[in-house]
Design a protein around this motif. Structure first.
Motif, PDB file in Angstrom:
ATOM      1  N   THR A 130     -14.130 -44.433  -4.292  1.00  0.00           N
ATOM      2  CA  THR A 130     -14.234 -43.003  -4.583  1.00  0.00           C
ATOM      3  C   THR A 130     -12.950 -42.281  -4.201  1.00  0.00           C
ATOM      4  N   GLY A 131     -12.360 -42.698  -3.072  1.00  0.00           N
ATOM      5  CA  GLY A 131     -11.080 -42.107  -2.663  1.00  0.00           C
ATOM      6  C   GLY A 131      -9.982 -42.382  -3.671  1.00  0.00           C
ATOM      7  N   LEU A 132      -9.955 -43.607  -4.203  1.00  0.00           N
ATOM      8  CA  LEU A 132      -8.962 -43.955  -5.226  1.00  0.00           C
ATOM      9  C   LEU A 132      -9.168 -43.152  -6.500  1.00  0.00           C
ATOM     10  N   PHE A 171     -13.386 -46.494 -11.347  1.00  0.00           N
ATOM     11  CA  PHE A 171     -14.778 -46.022 -11.430  1.00  0.00           C
ATOM     12  C   PHE A 171     -15.669 -47.053 -12.113  1.00  0.00           C
ATOM     13  N   ASP A 172     -15.188 -47.617 -13.213  1.00  0.00           N
ATOM     14  CA  ASP A 172     -15.994 -48.579 -13.970  1.00  0.00           C
ATOM     15  C   ASP A 172     -16.254 -49.864 -13.195  1.00  0.00           C
ATOM     16  N   ARG A 173     -15.353 -50.196 -12.262  1.00  0.00           N
ATOM     17  CA  ARG A 173     -15.516 -51.436 -11.491  1.00  0.00           C
ATOM     18  C   ARG A 173     -16.405 -51.261 -10.265  1.00  0.00           C
ATOM     19  N   ILE A 209     -23.343 -39.718  -6.153  1.00  0.00           N
ATOM     20  CA  ILE A 209     -22.969 -38.590  -7.006  1.00  0.00           C
ATOM     21  C   ILE A 209     -21.544 -38.118  -6.735  1.00  0.00           C
ATOM     22  N   VAL A 210     -21.029 -38.381  -5.543  1.00  0.00           N
ATOM     23  CA  VAL A 210     -19.655 -37.953  -5.232  1.00  0.00           C
ATOM     24  C   VAL A 210     -18.653 -38.595  -6.182  1.00  0.00           C
ATOM     25  N   SER A 211     -18.789 -39.911  -6.404  1.00  0.00           N
ATOM     26  CA  SER A 211     -17.849 -40.596  -7.289  1.00  0.00           C
ATOM     27  C   SER A 211     -17.964 -40.089  -8.724  1.00  0.00           C
ATOM     28  N   TRP A 212     -19.203 -39.806  -9.180  1.00  0.00           N
ATOM     29  CA  TRP A 212     -19.394 -39.242 -10.518  1.00  0.00           C
ATOM     30  C   TRP A 212     -18.734 -37.860 -10.604  1.00  0.00           C
ATOM     31  N   ASN A 213     -18.925 -37.057  -9.578  1.00  0.00           N
ATOM     32  CA  ASN A 213     -18.343 -35.706  -9.573  1.00  0.00           C
ATOM     33  C   ASN A 213     -16.821 -35.748  -9.652  1.00  0.00           C
ATOM     34  N   VAL A 214     -16.227 -36.650  -8.871  1.00  0.00           N
ATOM     35  CA  VAL A 214     -14.765 -36.770  -8.850  1.00  0.00           C
ATOM     36  C   VAL A 214     -14.246 -37.152 -10.232  1.00  0.00           C
TER      37      VAL A 214
END
Length: 612
Positions: free
Chosen positions: A171-173, A190-192, A203-208
């Motif tokens: 998520t940071g990347l 994200f896809d990996r 949801i944080v990664s989706w939001n980013v």
């Protein structure tokens, strides 16, 4: 190994006041509890004085030799940081023998969070030089300090240590790549990311990822990713998700999608905070439905200055300048809020869209005199636009020459465009050639100079400008008009025949041309700047992108329903006239957003009053 005492840095070392380094076990002094209790006290400390007392006691009692000392050190670090004593918190790592990985990661996180990027990287590379292996917390912390240039190196380290699939690191990347505009790399990471559980890709990664697309010119991709999230069912979207997605709707004029999201917010019981309200106001305003924007604004239980700014800007872009100025006064009076620099950009735009020169100049002067706000380039740009559109070209020119900050190509292009509209080709040519000579240009400068030459029939000058553009590999931005039908955005370029319903579209174009000519329409071939025969110019005007979008709207929507067109460039004078006539003969309201503002065409009239 990390050195027994890590190399010091001015920002990373400090000393505690000596008076804080003594404790007492007497009734009036500070009695030292066991280390475990000290850790709890540090977690709940309400003042930095207590933290300093505990720190002094730890030093005095030699608790750095206690097995529990690493935990105490970490608690001390966090306690100092929570009280904004960043120097004290970071100095702990240099006062500690063999600081453990958790303390180093916490120090990197503190430095990153407080904008001390150099110190964060210093700590990170000192860690790498030791035998300590960085973990997911280390990478999550250092990524906060990464730029678009440094993230590639850190990403390589992440993969080297086998943490590429860790959800927090990934998520940071995604966040760093997205913020830097590299949405391709962000999407790959994200896809990996694993999807075995909700927590692994929350949801944080989706939001980013959605916000990354929305903020860097990929609004359609942001909407598709939001739809993919909904199709999966988990995790559930939150306030941040809908704010990012509404921003994407605003960029492409996807009103129906924005309305659906508004309904989704209500049904899903997503908390409608100030940011969500502001995003809805902005979306409805930019998608052409000012009425719905006003409704959201009026119903909002709490409004901050950002929400007021959004509503003032909404009135301004739709040409309701007096309403914008009324709201500006109401914000200060009823709401008791002070205007910001953004507020003044919106109000100055309102004045520029209506030719309110006196009010605009007064507003500009009041920024510094009454509110202590120093004008930025955007404010000067609005003032130059206001004066230029009002025909006060010399005054606008003098303002640019006497600005406290250097004018950019946008400000100059605004004045150059006003020269073309006002017919002052001498000043326009002088300005354009000056800008090209000093390389203060964008593609619009060359296009405007070419247009100025074409307007006076100097096609040799036009050819010279185009040759210069080719030599400098400068590409003119193509005109694109879009219309949303059945939740899908359809885009058109001039002469476009790629649409599946191209045949029906062109049939409607010809039908409308015949009908408006019967109403007295005469093509304004002056709007065609190529060296063509008169008949060719008329044919060129007939297939402008906005006319194709309108034709598609007429064949694809119910009779009498409004059409909303979005164009990336300024609508030409001929298309403006044509759209007024089409609104009259079809009984349709046509809302068109061009680069400058919104136009509301109703029964043969436009809300701009011919001032755009």
């Amino acid at each position: 190994m990390i050195p027994k005492k890590m190399a010091s840095s001015p920002i990373l070392t400090t000393s505690l006041p000596q008076k804080q380094l003594t404790t007492s076990s007497s009734a009036g002094g500070f009695r030292l509890p066991p280390p475990e209790k000290l850790a709890i006290l540090l977690d709940k400390s309400e003042s930095v004085d207590l933290v300093k007392q505990i720190h002094a006691a730890i030093l005095r009692r030699n608790l750095f030799l206690h097995p529990y000392h690493p935990v105490l050190n970490l608690k001390l670090h966090r306690a100092y940081a929570s009280h904004a004593k960043i120097r004290h918190s970071l100095s702990l790592i240099h006062q500690t023998i063999d600081p453990d990985l958790f303390l180093i990661a916490a120090a990197i996180n503190t430095a990153s969070t407080n904008g001390l990027r150099d110190q964060a990287f210093l700590l990170y590379f000192q860690l790498l030089s030791s035998e300590t292996v960085p973990n997911e917390f280390t990478f999550s912390s250092i990524l906060k300090s990464c730029s678009s240039q440094s993230v590639k190196a850190i990403h390589t380290h992440v993969l080297k240590f086998g943490l590429g699939l860790d959800p927090y690191v990934a998520t940071g990347l995604v966040d760093v790549y997205s913020r830097g505009g590299d949405v391709v790399s962000a999407q790959k990471v994200f896809d990996r990311m694993p999807e075995r559980s909700i927590t692994e890709r929350d949801i944080v990664s989706w939001n980013v990822m959605i916000d990354g697309y929305a903020q860097h010119g990929f609004p359609s991709e942001a909407l598709m990713l939001f739809q993919k999230l909904l199709a999966k069912g988990k995790p559930k979207p939150d306030e941040i998700t809908v704010v990012a997605t509404l921003s994407a709707c605003s960029q492409i004029g996807a009103l129906e999608s924005g309305r659906w999201i508004h309904v989704f917010i209500k049904r899903s019981r997503i908390r409608v905070n100030v940011k969500v309200c502001t995003a809805l106001i902005d979306m409805y305003s930019k998608c052409g439905s000012l009425e719905e924007a006003v409704s959201v604004f009026n119903d909002a239980p709490r409004k901050d200055v950002v929400a007021w700014n959004a509503m003032i800007a909404g009135y301004a872009m739709h040409g309701y300048s007096q309403e914008a100025l009324r709201l500006f006064d109401e914000m200060q009076g009823t709401a008791g809020l002070q205007p910001t620099d953004i507020t003044f950009i919106a109000t100055l735009q309102a004045c520029a869209h209506a030719g309110l020169v006196k009010e605009g100049v007064r507003m500009f002067e009041s920024m510094g005199q009454e509110f202590g706000i120093k004008p930025k380039i955007e404010h000067y740009g609005c003032l130059v636009s206001l004066l230029g559109r009002a025909g006060r070209l010399k005054q606008a020119y003098e303002i640019i020459r006497n600005m406290e900050i250097e004018a950019d190509s946008v400000v100059w292009s605004s004045l150059l465009g006003s020269c073309k509209l006002d017919g002052d080709f001498v000043l326009g040519k002088e300005i354009a050639e000056y800008l090209i000579g000093r390389n203060i240009t964008n593609s619009g400068t060359y296009v405007l100079l070419s247009n100025i030459y074409a307007s006076v029939g100097n096609y040799e000058g036009v050819a010279k400008v185009r040759s210069l553009m080719k030599e400098k590999t400068i590409v003119k931005e193509p005109g694109v008009s879009a219309i949303e039908v059945d939740d899908r955005v359809h885009e058109f370029r001039a002469g476009d025949r790629n649409h599946l319903q191209s045949k029906q579209i062109y049939t409607m174009v010809r039908k409308m041309s015949e009908r408006i000519k019967s109403c007295g329409y005469v093509p304004d071939t002056n709007a065609v700047l190529q060296d063509l025969e008169e008949t060719e110019k008329e044919e060129s005007l007939e297939v402008h992108s906005e006319r194709l979008a309108i034709a598609y709207g007429l064949i694809s929507t119910k009779p009498g329903s409004p059409l909303r067109i979005f164009k990336n460039l300024r609508v030409c004078s001929d298309c403006h006239t044509v759209t007024k006539l089409i609104s009259k003969i079809t009984g349709r309201k046509i809302v068109m957003r061009d680069r400058n503002r919104f136009h509301h065409f109703v029964d043969g009239s436009c809300s701009c009053g011919g001032f755009w």
